[in-house]
Write a protein that holds these residues in place. Structure first.
Motif, PDB file in Angstrom:
ATOM      1  N   ALA A   2       0.807  -1.112   0.025  1.00 25.95           N
ATOM      2  CA  ALA A   2      -0.148  -0.110  -0.041  1.00 25.95           C
ATOM      3  C   ALA A   2       0.769   1.204   0.183  1.00 25.95           C
ATOM      4  CB  ALA A   2      -0.824   0.061   1.280  1.00 25.95           C
ATOM      5  N   THR A   3       2.237   1.211   0.654  1.00 29.58           N
ATOM      6  CA  THR A   3       3.098   2.330   0.564  1.00 29.58           C
ATOM      7  C   THR A   3       4.035   2.544  -0.313  1.00 29.58           C
ATOM      8  OG1 THR A   3       4.229   1.141   2.509  1.00 29.58           O
ATOM      9  CG2 THR A   3       2.295   2.732   3.262  1.00 29.58           C
ATOM     10  N   THR A   4       4.312   1.474  -1.088  1.00 27.30           N
ATOM     11  CA  THR A   4       5.542   1.488  -1.935  1.00 27.30           C
ATOM     12  C   THR A   4       4.954   1.333  -3.330  1.00 27.30           C
ATOM     13  OG1 THR A   4       6.804   0.285   0.029  1.00 27.30           O
ATOM     14  CG2 THR A   4       7.846   0.502  -2.248  1.00 27.30           C
ATOM     15  N   PRO A   5       5.644   2.337  -4.329  1.00 29.51           N
ATOM     16  CA  PRO A   5       5.456   2.071  -5.562  1.00 29.51           C
ATOM     17  C   PRO A   5       5.935   0.684  -6.164  1.00 29.51           C
ATOM     18  CG  PRO A   5       6.212   4.276  -5.274  1.00 29.51           C
ATOM     19  CD  PRO A   5       6.324   3.505  -3.985  1.00 29.51           C
ATOM     20  N   LEU A   6       5.178  -0.207  -6.972  1.00 28.95           N
ATOM     21  CA  LEU A   6       5.870  -1.328  -7.345  1.00 28.95           C
ATOM     22  C   LEU A   6       5.448  -1.598  -8.616  1.00 28.95           C
ATOM     23  CD1 LEU A   6       4.671  -3.587  -4.181  1.00 28.95           C
ATOM     24  CD2 LEU A   6       6.954  -2.796  -4.624  1.00 28.95           C
ATOM     25  N   ASP A   7       6.394  -2.058  -9.511  1.00 27.04           N
ATOM     26  CA  ASP A   7       6.101  -2.655 -10.802  1.00 27.04           C
ATOM     27  C   ASP A   7       5.285  -3.923 -10.739  1.00 27.04           C
ATOM     28  OD1 ASP A   7       7.693  -4.846 -10.293  1.00 27.04           O
ATOM     29  OD2 ASP A   7       9.467  -3.767 -11.410  1.00 27.04           O
ATOM     30  N   SER A   8       4.764  -4.432 -11.998  1.00 27.58           N
ATOM     31  CA  SER A   8       3.858  -5.518 -12.192  1.00 27.58           C
ATOM     32  C   SER A   8       4.546  -6.691 -11.728  1.00 27.58           C
ATOM     33  CB  SER A   8       3.310  -5.750 -13.634  1.00 27.58           C
ATOM     34  OG  SER A   8       4.498  -5.887 -14.466  1.00 27.58           O
ATOM     35  N   ALA A   9       5.696  -6.994 -11.789  1.00 30.70           N
ATOM     36  CA  ALA A   9       6.379  -8.069 -11.364  1.00 30.70           C
ATOM     37  C   ALA A   9       6.498  -8.220  -9.888  1.00 30.70           C
ATOM     38  CB  ALA A   9       7.882  -8.114 -11.981  1.00 30.70           C
ATOM     39  N   ALA A  10       6.986  -6.967  -9.265  1.00 28.17           N
ATOM     40  CA  ALA A  10       6.889  -6.975  -8.000  1.00 28.17           C
ATOM     41  C   ALA A  10       5.666  -7.083  -7.164  1.00 28.17           C
ATOM     42  CB  ALA A  10       7.395  -5.364  -7.432  1.00 28.17           C
ATOM     43  N   GLU A  11       4.595  -6.610  -8.079  1.00 23.87           N
ATOM     44  CA  GLU A  11       3.155  -7.003  -7.485  1.00 23.87           C
ATOM     45  C   GLU A  11       2.745  -8.421  -7.377  1.00 23.87           C
ATOM     46  OE1 GLU A  11       0.455  -5.284  -6.414  1.00 23.87           O
ATOM     47  OE2 GLU A  11       1.085  -3.220  -6.656  1.00 23.87           O
ATOM     48  N   GLN A  12       3.258  -8.863  -8.586  1.00 21.30           N
ATOM     49  CA  GLN A  12       2.983 -10.099  -8.755  1.00 21.30           C
ATOM     50  C   GLN A  12       3.683 -11.130  -7.346  1.00 21.30           C
ATOM     51  OE1 GLN A  12       3.782 -12.238 -12.386  1.00 21.30           O
ATOM     52  NE2 GLN A  12       3.215 -14.003 -11.810  1.00 21.30           N
ATOM     53  N   ARG A  13       4.714 -10.849  -7.138  1.00 19.60           N
ATOM     54  CA  ARG A  13       5.807 -11.477  -6.228  1.00 19.60           C
ATOM     55  C   ARG A  13       5.022 -11.137  -4.700  1.00 19.60           C
ATOM     56  NH1 ARG A  13      10.239 -10.328  -9.246  1.00 19.60           N
ATOM     57  NH2 ARG A  13      10.426  -8.081  -8.231  1.00 19.60           N
ATOM     58  N   ILE A  14       4.408 -10.279  -4.484  1.00 22.07           N
ATOM     59  CA  ILE A  14       3.883  -9.596  -3.176  1.00 22.07           C
ATOM     60  C   ILE A  14       2.748 -10.537  -3.074  1.00 22.07           C
ATOM     61  CG2 ILE A  14       2.583  -7.965  -2.136  1.00 22.07           C
ATOM     62  CD1 ILE A  14       5.630  -7.473  -1.603  1.00 22.07           C
ATOM     63  N   ASP A  15       1.668 -10.619  -4.183  1.00 22.53           N
ATOM     64  CA  ASP A  15       0.332 -11.355  -4.186  1.00 22.53           C
ATOM     65  C   ASP A  15       0.779 -12.790  -3.803  1.00 22.53           C
ATOM     66  OD1 ASP A  15      -0.943  -9.515  -4.740  1.00 22.53           O
ATOM     67  OD2 ASP A  15      -1.056  -9.402  -6.856  1.00 22.53           O
ATOM     68  N   THR A  16       1.963 -13.394  -4.552  1.00 23.04           N
ATOM     69  CA  THR A  16       2.391 -14.685  -4.164  1.00 23.04           C
ATOM     70  C   THR A  16       2.617 -14.972  -2.713  1.00 23.04           C
ATOM     71  OG1 THR A  16       3.225 -14.800  -6.490  1.00 23.04           O
ATOM     72  CG2 THR A  16       4.041 -16.684  -4.685  1.00 23.04           C
ATOM     73  N   VAL A  17       3.404 -14.010  -2.212  1.00 24.68           N
ATOM     74  CA  VAL A  17       3.913 -14.055  -0.776  1.00 24.68           C
ATOM     75  C   VAL A  17       2.467 -13.840   0.314  1.00 24.68           C
ATOM     76  CG1 VAL A  17       4.872 -12.860   1.114  1.00 24.68           C
ATOM     77  CG2 VAL A  17       5.966 -13.076  -0.867  1.00 24.68           C
TER      78      VAL A  17
END
Length: 340
Positions: free
Chosen positions: A177-192
């Motif tokens: 919610a607080t850090t700008p993320l690209d699509s790959a990072a978003e996907q990794r966050i969703d996986t975690v």
């Protein structure tokens, strides 16, 4: 260790007191029969059925020869009580009544139907029922202790693992919610986050099931679906602590068999009941092209099981088989020793 020492001390004291009573009262008519009545009492906890059979038979024979009943029946009632407390169902419901009937019949032959038969029936029945009551009391106490252990473990898991996973999920949500993320990072966050939520759900499910013990059946079915072959049946209708530990042992052996020896491995479950003991033997036979890994020792699961089985007064042995495969054998008493 302290309970075992205390039990041996009381066995020695009781045996010595009975020997003195026999000697001072002139109870013994035949010295060999008196020895057969007294000596097995020192091993009655370890071999309750054998001790009862020897002491009961010697008591019946000694009674026919004219032994005084009041003191002469003491060793048999002690052996009867112990066998009813610690013995297997066959010992409790078959051997104990049979020995009691034999002693009552001998007493009737020597002293008549009232002074002999009736008094003997009352004596052996009281000893047998007292042992049965003690057995039930021990079983209930063991079940309560097992339930308390599971509840304590559940609280520890909840206070540590569940809360830690929850904090990790909250921090990961805050990071997204607080850090700008690209699509790959978003996907990794969703996986975690997905893995964390799944882990938290599994922890809560395990905590909810903590009071019902391990679900052995579904676990074995899952391993069957992965390629494990299983022969034999797990022991059932055991006191709760022993049921839990045998289920864990079988689960550990089945999981290791599939992990190390691969699909097609045969796991054979053999249950061998004894006089107050139970032996569970688990053997694996690698299937087809599996080579059957030769493991040098037990992992954490077997180390933990070894400690738990020792806590119940049992023994666990394991090792490789020739030419391939693995064997585990656990032997433990049907009741926890040192409580009588």
């Amino acid at each position: 260790m302290l309970n075992a020492f205390r039990a041996r001390f009381w066995d020695l004291a009781l045996g010595s007191a009975m020997t003195v009573l026999f000697a001072l009262s002139g109870t013994a008519v035949a010295l060999p029969l008196a020895v057969a009545q007294l000596l097995p009492l020192f091993w009655r906890r370890r071999f309750p059925a054998a001790a009862l059979l020897i002491v009961g038979s010697a008591t019946a024979a000694h009674t026919v020869l004219g032994m005084a009943r009041a003191i002469g029946f003491f060793p048999a009632t002690i052996a009867l009580y112990t066998a009813a407390t610690h013995g297997s169902p066959r010992v409790k419901w078959v051997l104990c009544p049979a020995v009691g009937v034999a002693m009552a019949a001998a007493s009737a032959v020597r002293h008549g139907p009232v002074e002999g038969l009736l008094m003997a029936i009352v004596t052996v029945t009281v000893a047998w029922l007292a042992g049965m009551e003690r057995s039930e009391h021990l079983r209930q106490r063991m079940e309560r202790a097992a339930a308390e252990d599971r509840e304590r473990l559940a609280r520890r898991v909840h206070d540590s693992l569940a809360r830690t996973v929850t904090v990790m999920l909250l921090q990961t949500e805050a990071l997204r919610a607080t850090t700008p993320l690209d699509s790959a990072a978003e996907q990794r966050i969703d996986t975690v986050l997905g893995a964390g939520r799944s882990a938290l759900a599994e922890v809560r499910e395990a905590l909810a099931a903590a009071g019902s013990g391990p679900a052995l059946g579904p676990r074995l079915e899952m391993l069957r679906g992965a390629g494990l072959r299983i022969s034999g049946h797990p022991p059932a209708r055991l006191p709760a602590p022993l049921q839990d530990i045998t289920d864990r042992l079988i689960t550990e052996a089945a999981t290791n068999a599939l992990r190390h020896d691969g699909p097609g491995t045969l796991l054979t479950i053999t249950t061998v009941p004894g006089d107050g003991t139970l032996t569970v033997r688990l053997t694996t036979e690698p299937g087809g092209s599996a080579s059957g890994s030769q493991r040098a020792g037990g992992g954490f699961g077997l180390v933990s099981l070894t400690a738990d089985i020792h806590g119940y007064g049992g023994e666990l042995t394991f090792g490789s088989r020739h030419p391939a495969g693995w064997q585990l054998e656990a032997t433990f008493p049907a009741l926890v020793p040192g409580h009588d």
